[in-house]
Design an enzyme around this catalytic site. Structure first.
Site, PDB file in Angstrom:
ATOM      1  N   CYS A 192      -1.401  -7.736   6.317  1.00  0.00           N
ATOM      2  CA  CYS A 192      -2.798  -8.078   6.095  1.00  0.00           C
ATOM      3  C   CYS A 192      -2.960  -9.035   4.924  1.00  0.00           C
ATOM      4  CB  CYS A 192      -3.635  -6.841   5.818  1.00  0.00           C
ATOM      5  SG  CYS A 192      -3.806  -5.797   7.247  1.00  0.00           S
TER       6      CYS A 192
ATOM      7  N   ASP B 292      -2.558  -8.279   1.651  1.00  0.00           N
ATOM      8  CA  ASP B 292      -2.544  -7.629   0.343  1.00  0.00           C
ATOM      9  C   ASP B 292      -2.315  -6.130   0.468  1.00  0.00           C
ATOM     10  OD1 ASP B 292      -5.097  -7.238   1.336  1.00  0.00           O
ATOM     11  OD2 ASP B 292      -6.035  -8.550  -0.153  1.00  0.00           O
TER      12      ASP B 292
ATOM     13  N   CYS C 193      -2.983 -11.830  -3.900  1.00  0.00           N
ATOM     14  CA  CYS C 193      -3.331 -13.028  -4.636  1.00  0.00           C
ATOM     15  C   CYS C 193      -3.719 -12.671  -6.072  1.00  0.00           C
ATOM     16  CB  CYS C 193      -4.469 -13.739  -3.933  1.00  0.00           C
ATOM     17  SG  CYS C 193      -5.874 -12.679  -3.681  1.00  0.00           S
TER      18      CYS C 193
ATOM     19  N   CYS D  59     -10.823  -7.493  -2.732  1.00  0.00           N
ATOM     20  CA  CYS D  59      -9.773  -7.079  -3.680  1.00  0.00           C
ATOM     21  C   CYS D  59     -10.248  -5.884  -4.519  1.00  0.00           C
ATOM     22  CB  CYS D  59      -9.401  -8.230  -4.609  1.00  0.00           C
ATOM     23  SG  CYS D  59      -8.636  -9.619  -3.752  1.00  0.00           S
TER      24      CYS D  59
END
Lengths: 278, 391
Positions: free
Chosen positions: A35, A37, A62, A106
């Protein structure tokens, strides 16, 4: 190029609490490498006070994923589990001075890792969405209906784009977007969001002018592309009487066309319009 | 800090000679080439000189060159011209690895009712000739296949494809934005009907491109208006940039050997050093048929954006096929078409050099990148068992 805050850059370039706690009392893992992350959170917990003594993370992802993970560990250290449990993804984002909206997922990942770790500590087996019989809405990123609903409510999301930014759902092939739209309508109907103000009542003349305008601009050019056409015969109250012309006369899709004209007029003129073809 | 610019497939520095050559065209020679007075009219001749230089780089005749605003416009114009010229043919063929300038455009045609065949590639990025042959039929209006891929540098067999299409009388367009100026192109021996190129990929400024249209090819303009470019592309000429493209093409012709030798050597040096110093790397794309300046390497277990931002701290510019860098959540369509595992796509980095890249710069990159990969792997939950191997 993303506009990251100084705090995000700092925590990305010099992350705090990297690694794994030795003999952890709780471990939470979320995401997957495919995916894009994934985060593994490990905690050391004082059994008497219930306080988080140490927290470490490992993240594949990231800059904002790494910074969010590091921020999470900073936020929860020294807190009791009950206190930590109340941390929202927004608090993680706030700690970082904000995240680009496309990167909000995130912060959601951070919060989920914490939830998973707490569940692990309490002895609740971690449950992958598929096994927990949750309905997977977004198959590209494996996002369940439950997660979309929860994140949408918590963050007051009102568009599919926002939901994609926060959960990734809908960001792949896009086939689940209608599904997410339906969920959005459902969620906010539940919460009784005040409806937009009633549109101004049109006079008969205005209404007829608007109907003509919509037919000219939106509908006839499309029909003409396929060699068809229509003519406006009359307007009686909310009834719009039209006649199909050219190719549309013999077109087997005529019924569908009338329906879609009606839909367009309802959208752009008035909700009570009925179209009748003669 | 002077950047170490290894992102030349994205855009290039304007060559100093080019920057100098265009100076007079802003303040002194600002006339309109269409004017009757000498002040403007004299520019017409300069444009024709530039056209001849662009034509010379690809072995075309000057009248076969149309100036456009960019590579995308050239691509769009070529495909649109083909379908407009043969309105009864409703089938278009392209590839899965095209630049969006072509791919999004042919998908747009598909939404308008055209049948679209997208030729797949194999794991090395090589064109599937069998699929292509099976897709062809008498309804095919145009085939558009890129000369080389911008992400991997893999060169596609346009000679072979063109030869097949010539036999069947089907129009062939190639997007040569990445190859013009990097490898020799001679349309005299190349069976293409249309070819797109872009200025800013070969050291001219942004905002200028060209389309080669072989003499005798049916053509329908995309931008309609004035008589400029013989009515094939309306709009007052971008004089300064046209001059710039002329100079850049002239320079490129003289530098083809440098590209093939110097640039390729530095690219190989960089690639080999990174392969040696970082465990579990993988080169994406067929290295035997590749642009001399491009290297696409996947560092598994780490994410591309993180690598880019870490090396950015040292002024190193590169790009990645990772989802996080794209603004969407989807990683590179090119690497996905090649069937590269997602784990490797997310950690893919493209280095693209130019003739201005120096040995010192490459040495510095070789020094800086491996420790960053190593550190990011210690951050990654998947990298643990690999750390030990990283030198």
């Amino acid at each position: 190029m993303w506009e990251y805050t100084k705090k995000v850059k700092d925590l990305f370039l010099h992350p705090k609490n990297v690694g794994e706690v030795e003999n952890p009392d709780a471990v939470g893992e979320v995401g997957s490498i495919s995916c894009g992350d994934a985060l593994k959170l490990s905690l050391k917990i004082d059994k008497e006070t219930g306080k988080i003594i140490d927290a470490k993370f490992q993240t594949f992802g990231c800059a904002s994923a790494i910074a969010s993970s590091s921020a999470l560990t900073e936020l929860i250290k020294g807190k009791t589990l009950d206190e930590a449990q109340k941390i929202t993804n927004q608090e993680i984002a706030d700690y970082l001075g904000g995240l680009p909206k496309e990167k909000m997922h995130c912060s959601v990942m951070g919060q989920e890792a914490l939830e998973a770790a707490i569940a692990d500590y309490k002895g609740e087996a971690p449950k992958p969405a598929a096994e927990a019989h949750e309905r997977i809405v977004c198959k590209c990123f494996d996002v369940s209906e439950e997660k979309i609903r929860r994140v949408t409510m918590e963050n007051h999301l009102t568009t599919v784009e926002e939901i994609t930014n926060f959960t990734k759902a809908g960001g792949g092939c896009g086939t689940c977007i209608p599904d997410i739209e339906a969920m959005l309508r459902d969620i906010w109907a539940l919460k009784e969001v005040p409806k937009p103000k009633e549109p101004k009542k049109l006079t008969n003349l205005q209404k007829i002018a608007l109907i003509q305008d919509v037919l000219e601009r939106e509908i006839r050019p499309r029909l003409q592309e396929d060699g068809g056409d229509l003519e406006l015969l009359d307007v009686e109250g909310s009834k719009v009487i039209i006649a199909m012309r050219a190719m549309c006369v013999s077109c087997p899709m005529g019924g569908v066309t009338v329906q879609s004209i009606e839909q367009k007029l309802r959208e752009l003129v008035s909700e009570d319009i009925v179209v009748e073809a003669r | 800090m002077k950047p170490i610019y290894l992102d030349n497939n994205a855009t290039t520095a304007v060559a100093p000679e080019v920057a100098e050559a265009i100076q007079p065209y802003y303040h002194e020679l600002y006339g309109n080439p269409s004017s009757m007075h000498l002040f403007g009219g004299q520019l017409h001749r300069r444009i024709e000189e530039a056209r001849a230089k662009v034509a010379a780089l690809i072995g075309a005749e000057p009248e076969e060159i149309i100036f456009t605003s960019c590579g995308t416009e050239s691509d769009n114009t070529a495909i649109m011209s083909a379908v407009e010229s043969y309105p009864h043919k409703r089938h278009v063929i392209s590839t899965r690895v095209e630049h969006p300038a072509v791919l999004s455009f042919v998908r747009h045609l598909a939404r308008k009712g055209y049948r679209l065949s997208l030729v797949p590639v194999d794991a090395m990025g090589r064109f599937d000739m069998d699929f292509f042959m099976k897709s062809l039929d008498e309804n095919t209006a145009v085939v558009s296949v890129m000369h080389a891929n911008n992400e991997t540098g893999v060169i596609l067999p346009i000679e072979e494809i063109g030869a097949i299409l010539r036999e069947r009388n089907i129009l062939f367009h190639t997007d040569a934005v990445q190859t013009t100026g990097k490898i020799p192109i001679n349309v005299k021996g190349l069976p293409v009907d249309m070819l797109s190129l872009s200025g800013h990929k070969l050291h001219a400024p942004k905002g200028i491109g060209a389309l080669y249209v072989k003499k005798g090819t049916r053509f329908y303009p995309y931008i309609i208006g004035g008589h400029q470019e013989h009515g094939r592309r309306a709009g007052t000429e971008n004089v300064a940039s046209i001059i710039a493209l002329g100079v850049a093409c002239e320079l490129a012709q003289g530098n083809l050997k440098i590209e093939a030798v110097h640039v390729a050597r530095l690219r190989d040096k960089l690639e080999n050093a990174l392969l040696e110093k970082c465990p579990d790397p993988r080169i994406n794309g067929d290295t035997s048929r590749r642009l001399p300046n491009t290297s696409n390497i996947s560092f598994e277990y780490v994410e591309g954006e993180a690598i880019l931002l870490r090396i950015d701290e040292f002024g190193i510019c590169a790009s990645s096929g990772s989802a996080c860098t794209s603004g969407s959540l989807e990683p590179s369509h090119v690497l996905r078409a090649m069937g590269i595992p997602f784990t490797a796509i997310h950690g893919s980095i493209r280095f693209s050099l130019s003739r201005y890249t120096t040995e010192e710069e490459i040495d510095k990159v070789i020094e800086i990148v491996p420790p960053i990969i190593k550190e990011l792997r210690t951050l990654s939950p998947y990298g643990k068992e690999r750390i030990i191997k990283c030198s």
